[in-house]
Design a protein around this motif. Structure first.
Motif, PDB file in Angstrom:
ATOM      1  N   ARG A  15       0.855  -1.187   0.000  1.00  0.00           N
ATOM      2  CA  ARG A  15       0.000   0.000   0.000  1.00  0.00           C
ATOM      3  C   ARG A  15       0.882   1.224   0.000  1.00  0.00           C
ATOM      4  NH1 ARG A  15      -2.681  -3.556   2.792  1.00  0.00           N
ATOM      5  NH2 ARG A  15      -4.874  -3.835   2.411  1.00  0.00           N
ATOM      6  N   ASN A  16       0.417   2.267  -0.649  1.00  0.00           N
ATOM      7  CA  ASN A  16       1.193   3.498  -0.577  1.00  0.00           C
ATOM      8  C   ASN A  16       0.890   4.219   0.738  1.00  0.00           C
ATOM      9  OD1 ASN A  16      -1.064   5.291  -0.888  1.00  0.00           O
ATOM     10  ND2 ASN A  16      -0.997   4.946  -3.098  1.00  0.00           N
ATOM     11  N   GLU A  22      -4.973   7.071   5.266  1.00  0.00           N
ATOM     12  CA  GLU A  22      -6.436   7.139   5.242  1.00  0.00           C
ATOM     13  C   GLU A  22      -7.058   6.089   6.154  1.00  0.00           C
ATOM     14  OE1 GLU A  22      -7.584   6.805   1.156  1.00  0.00           O
ATOM     15  OE2 GLU A  22      -6.936   8.851   0.671  1.00  0.00           O
ATOM     16  N   ILE A  23      -6.503   4.882   6.141  1.00  0.00           N
ATOM     17  CA  ILE A  23      -7.021   3.815   7.009  1.00  0.00           C
ATOM     18  C   ILE A  23      -6.787   4.173   8.477  1.00  0.00           C
ATOM     19  CG2 ILE A  23      -6.762   1.393   7.671  1.00  0.00           C
ATOM     20  CD1 ILE A  23      -6.002   0.820   4.724  1.00  0.00           C
ATOM     21  N   VAL A  24      -5.577   4.630   8.808  1.00  0.00           N
ATOM     22  CA  VAL A  24      -5.252   5.017  10.182  1.00  0.00           C
ATOM     23  C   VAL A  24      -6.188   6.129  10.649  1.00  0.00           C
ATOM     24  CG1 VAL A  24      -3.492   6.094  11.655  1.00  0.00           C
ATOM     25  CG2 VAL A  24      -2.840   4.280  10.055  1.00  0.00           C
ATOM     26  N   ASP A  25      -6.389   7.155   9.816  1.00  0.00           N
ATOM     27  CA  ASP A  25      -7.261   8.274  10.191  1.00  0.00           C
ATOM     28  C   ASP A  25      -8.702   7.810  10.387  1.00  0.00           C
ATOM     29  OD1 ASP A  25      -5.105   9.985  10.088  1.00  0.00           O
ATOM     30  OD2 ASP A  25      -5.592  10.775   8.093  1.00  0.00           O
ATOM     31  N   SER A  26      -9.175   6.928   9.530  1.00  0.00           N
ATOM     32  CA  SER A  26     -10.542   6.425   9.657  1.00  0.00           C
ATOM     33  C   SER A  26     -10.727   5.660  10.964  1.00  0.00           C
ATOM     34  CB  SER A  26     -10.874   5.513   8.470  1.00  0.00           C
ATOM     35  OG  SER A  26     -12.133   4.911   8.640  1.00  0.00           O
ATOM     36  N   ILE A  27      -9.760   4.818  11.306  1.00  0.00           N
ATOM     37  CA  ILE A  27      -9.854   4.062  12.561  1.00  0.00           C
ATOM     38  C   ILE A  27      -9.793   5.011  13.750  1.00  0.00           C
ATOM     39  CG2 ILE A  27      -8.660   2.386  14.041  1.00  0.00           C
ATOM     40  CD1 ILE A  27      -7.937   0.867  11.444  1.00  0.00           C
ATOM     41  N   ASP A  28      -8.945   6.038  13.675  1.00  0.00           N
ATOM     42  CA  ASP A  28      -8.859   7.028  14.759  1.00  0.00           C
ATOM     43  C   ASP A  28     -10.184   7.768  14.938  1.00  0.00           C
ATOM     44  OD1 ASP A  28      -6.251   6.429  15.412  1.00  0.00           O
ATOM     45  OD2 ASP A  28      -5.390   8.110  14.268  1.00  0.00           O
ATOM     46  N   ASN A  29     -10.847   8.085  13.830  1.00  0.00           N
ATOM     47  CA  ASN A  29     -12.070   8.892  13.882  1.00  0.00           C
ATOM     48  C   ASN A  29     -13.320   8.090  14.229  1.00  0.00           C
ATOM     49  OD1 ASN A  29     -10.755  11.298  13.245  1.00  0.00           O
ATOM     50  ND2 ASN A  29     -10.891  10.886  11.053  1.00  0.00           N
ATOM     51  N   VAL A  30     -13.477   6.898  13.666  1.00  0.00           N
ATOM     52  CA  VAL A  30     -14.729   6.147  13.856  1.00  0.00           C
ATOM     53  C   VAL A  30     -14.538   4.727  14.372  1.00  0.00           C
ATOM     54  CG1 VAL A  30     -16.013   7.472  12.130  1.00  0.00           C
ATOM     55  CG2 VAL A  30     -14.810   5.420  11.433  1.00  0.00           C
ATOM     56  N   GLY A  31     -13.295   4.285  14.553  1.00  0.00           N
ATOM     57  CA  GLY A  31     -13.043   2.915  14.989  1.00  0.00           C
ATOM     58  C   GLY A  31     -13.101   1.954  13.814  1.00  0.00           C
ATOM     59  N   LEU A  32     -13.019   0.677  14.123  1.00  0.00           N
ATOM     60  CA  LEU A  32     -13.092  -0.341  13.072  1.00  0.00           C
ATOM     61  C   LEU A  32     -14.538  -0.489  12.614  1.00  0.00           C
ATOM     62  CD1 LEU A  32     -10.805  -3.215  14.412  1.00  0.00           C
ATOM     63  CD2 LEU A  32     -10.399  -1.787  12.422  1.00  0.00           C
ATOM     64  N   ARG A  57      -6.249  -2.812   7.904  1.00  0.00           N
ATOM     65  CA  ARG A  57      -6.705  -2.466   9.250  1.00  0.00           C
ATOM     66  C   ARG A  57      -5.727  -2.976  10.294  1.00  0.00           C
ATOM     67  NH1 ARG A  57     -11.974  -5.423   8.155  1.00  0.00           N
ATOM     68  NH2 ARG A  57     -11.051  -5.635   6.126  1.00  0.00           N
ATOM     69  N   LEU A  58      -5.222  -4.188  10.094  1.00  0.00           N
ATOM     70  CA  LEU A  58      -4.265  -4.771  11.023  1.00  0.00           C
ATOM     71  C   LEU A  58      -3.000  -3.915  11.088  1.00  0.00           C
ATOM     72  CD1 LEU A  58      -3.639  -7.266  12.829  1.00  0.00           C
ATOM     73  CD2 LEU A  58      -2.586  -8.284  10.808  1.00  0.00           C
ATOM     74  N   GLU A  59      -2.477  -3.529   9.928  1.00  0.00           N
ATOM     75  CA  GLU A  59      -1.277  -2.685   9.885  1.00  0.00           C
ATOM     76  C   GLU A  59      -1.536  -1.329  10.540  1.00  0.00           C
ATOM     77  OE1 GLU A  59      -0.317  -2.430   5.761  1.00  0.00           O
ATOM     78  OE2 GLU A  59       0.512  -4.453   5.690  1.00  0.00           O
ATOM     79  N   ALA A  60      -2.711  -0.791  10.342  1.00  0.00           N
ATOM     80  CA  ALA A  60      -3.036   0.532  10.886  1.00  0.00           C
ATOM     81  C   ALA A  60      -3.124   0.526  12.408  1.00  0.00           C
ATOM     82  CB  ALA A  60      -4.356   1.026  10.296  1.00  0.00           C
ATOM     83  N   LEU A  61      -3.409  -0.620  12.993  1.00  0.00           N
ATOM     84  CA  LEU A  61      -3.533  -0.686  14.448  1.00  0.00           C
ATOM     85  C   LEU A  61      -2.196  -0.694  15.157  1.00  0.00           C
ATOM     86  CD1 LEU A  61      -6.490  -3.182  14.775  1.00  0.00           C
ATOM     87  CD2 LEU A  61      -6.507  -0.744  15.270  1.00  0.00           C
ATOM     88  N   GLY A  62      -1.114  -0.940  14.455  1.00  0.00           N
ATOM     89  CA  GLY A  62       0.203  -0.920  15.081  1.00  0.00           C
ATOM     90  C   GLY A  62       0.623  -2.275  15.604  1.00  0.00           C
TER      91      GLY A  62
END
Length: 75
Positions: A15-16, A22-32, A57-62
């Motif tokens: 992924r670029n 975008e995935i990280v921001d979405s999870i931060d704003n609204v969760g999974l 999603r897995l990568e975005a969670l750290g």
């Protein structure tokens, strides 16, 4: 809880940085919005899991434990 280190990605995708952000921001704003789905590797001791769906999603969670995952039965 399943530690991320116990989850193996069978078919990793590249992924670029913009898509990842975008995935990280979405999870931060609204969760999974959709679950991360894993399957228990048969016969693994200690338990190990294969990723079925949700690599981004897995990568975005750290790199900490995930609080909830969908786990399907092994084939």
């Amino acid at each position: 809880m399943i530690p991320i280190g116990d989850i193996h990605t069978l078919n990793p995708r590249a992924r670029n940085k913009r898509q990842h952000r975008e995935i990280v921001d979405s999870i931060d704003n609204v969760g999974l919005k959709r679950p991360i789905t894993v399957r228990l590797k048969p016969g693994s001791n200690p338990p190990r899991y294969d990723l079925v769906c949700g690599e981004g999603r897995l990568e975005a969670l750290g790199y900490g434990p995930i609080k909830s995952l969908s786990v399907s039965e092994p084939l």
